[in-house]
Design a protein around this motif. Sequence first.
Motif, PDB file in Angstrom:
ATOM      1  N   LEU A  45       0.815  16.485  88.535  1.00  9.36           N
ATOM      2  CA  LEU A  45      -0.622  16.001  88.505  1.00  9.36           C
ATOM      3  C   LEU A  45      -0.657  15.002  87.124  1.00  9.36           C
ATOM      4  N   LYS A  46      -1.240  13.994  87.612  1.00 11.10           N
ATOM      5  CA  LYS A  46      -1.276  12.854  86.550  1.00 11.10           C
ATOM      6  C   LYS A  46      -2.609  12.831  85.971  1.00 11.10           C
ATOM      7  N   ILE A  92      -4.683   7.960  88.577  1.00 11.79           N
ATOM      8  CA  ILE A  92      -4.439   9.237  88.014  1.00 11.79           C
ATOM      9  C   ILE A  92      -5.417  10.078  88.912  1.00 11.79           C
ATOM     10  N   ASP A  93      -5.020  11.563  88.661  1.00  9.90           N
ATOM     11  CA  ASP A  93      -5.687  12.523  89.304  1.00  9.90           C
ATOM     12  C   ASP A  93      -6.787  13.161  88.632  1.00  9.90           C
ATOM     13  N   ILE A 130      -7.865  12.935  94.724  1.00  9.70           N
ATOM     14  CA  ILE A 130      -6.841  13.784  94.518  1.00  9.70           C
ATOM     15  C   ILE A 130      -6.451  14.741  95.623  1.00  9.70           C
ATOM     16  N   SER A 131      -5.053  15.084  95.571  1.00 10.95           N
ATOM     17  CA  SER A 131      -4.532  15.385  96.744  1.00 10.95           C
ATOM     18  C   SER A 131      -4.814  16.918  96.647  1.00 10.95           C
ATOM     19  N   ILE A 159      -5.139  21.461  89.409  1.00  9.49           N
ATOM     20  CA  ILE A 159      -6.194  21.439  88.639  1.00  9.49           C
ATOM     21  C   ILE A 159      -7.088  22.685  88.398  1.00  9.49           C
ATOM     22  N   ASN A 160      -7.023  23.562  89.548  1.00 12.30           N
ATOM     23  CA  ASN A 160      -7.502  24.864  89.542  1.00 12.30           C
ATOM     24  C   ASN A 160      -7.079  25.775  88.528  1.00 12.30           C
TER      25      ASN A 160
END
Length: 285
Positions: free
Chosen positions: A4-5, A64-65, A189-190, A197-198
């Motif tokens: 994750l960025k 960025i994510d 975001i992928s 992120i979760n």
Amino acid sequence: MSKLKIAVQKSGRLHDDSMKILKEIGISVDNGKDQLKASARNFPLEVFYLRNSDIPQYLRDGVIDAAIIGENVLIEKGNDLKVVERLGFSKCRVSIAVPKSSEAKSLKDLEGKRIATSYPNTVNQFLEKNNINANLHIINGSVEIAPNIGLADGICDIVSSGSTLYKNGLKEIEVLLKSEAVLATSPKISKENQEIINKIQFRLKSVLRGRENKYVLLNAPNDKLDKIVEILPGMNSPTILPLAKESWSSLHSVINKNDFWDVIDELKANGAEGILVCPIENMVL
């Protein structure tokens, strides 16, 4: 494995607070001096150190994510971006201020006046909403000096303690909005990075709950337990353990910091003794 960025502000109080909360959720980042990017040692994450004002566009483009960013910047430059968590630190407000010598006391007194700001979109929307016509001078940098050099009749800028306004001979007359740090995500975001992120959100919620509450241990006579249990909010119900002292028990519970002293006063008035208070590092529900 995908990483994750996430972007944080390059320097300043928001940077420090952002790195602190990453550490508190168990993410160790090797960030040397003047680095623009650093990797976490124990989590699939890369941190990008960027200018706050550049972050919304990087999010929008998918460079960025996610980002820890001031809500005020998102309102100004990225109100189309998704906020997934409010973080409760780096609080400030976006306010209009005028020289102390000015007769202006409210927003309506700025009709036809000049306002210097770094937040033109935010100010324009607020002025339109309130049917005020004013001329904006867009400044990147030290907005507070504008009235002193005759460039503007007032300013609109972020305010934390108000000390900067005071030092520059200004007084606050209108608050446009209140802001804090937030976690925002990119629309690009992928799925894999959304899962990361979760996980970050789960950890953040645990830390933020911990900051908002205190762990309390107390002793009380058994004939006062029913009343004390009514007073203690707890996460579900307080834990009650018998003491070696006959007819006494120990109660363990959690109190929200906003209600803390009122609850403590009520507990003491109802027979609680030996009250111990401990900070909570994480609160997982």
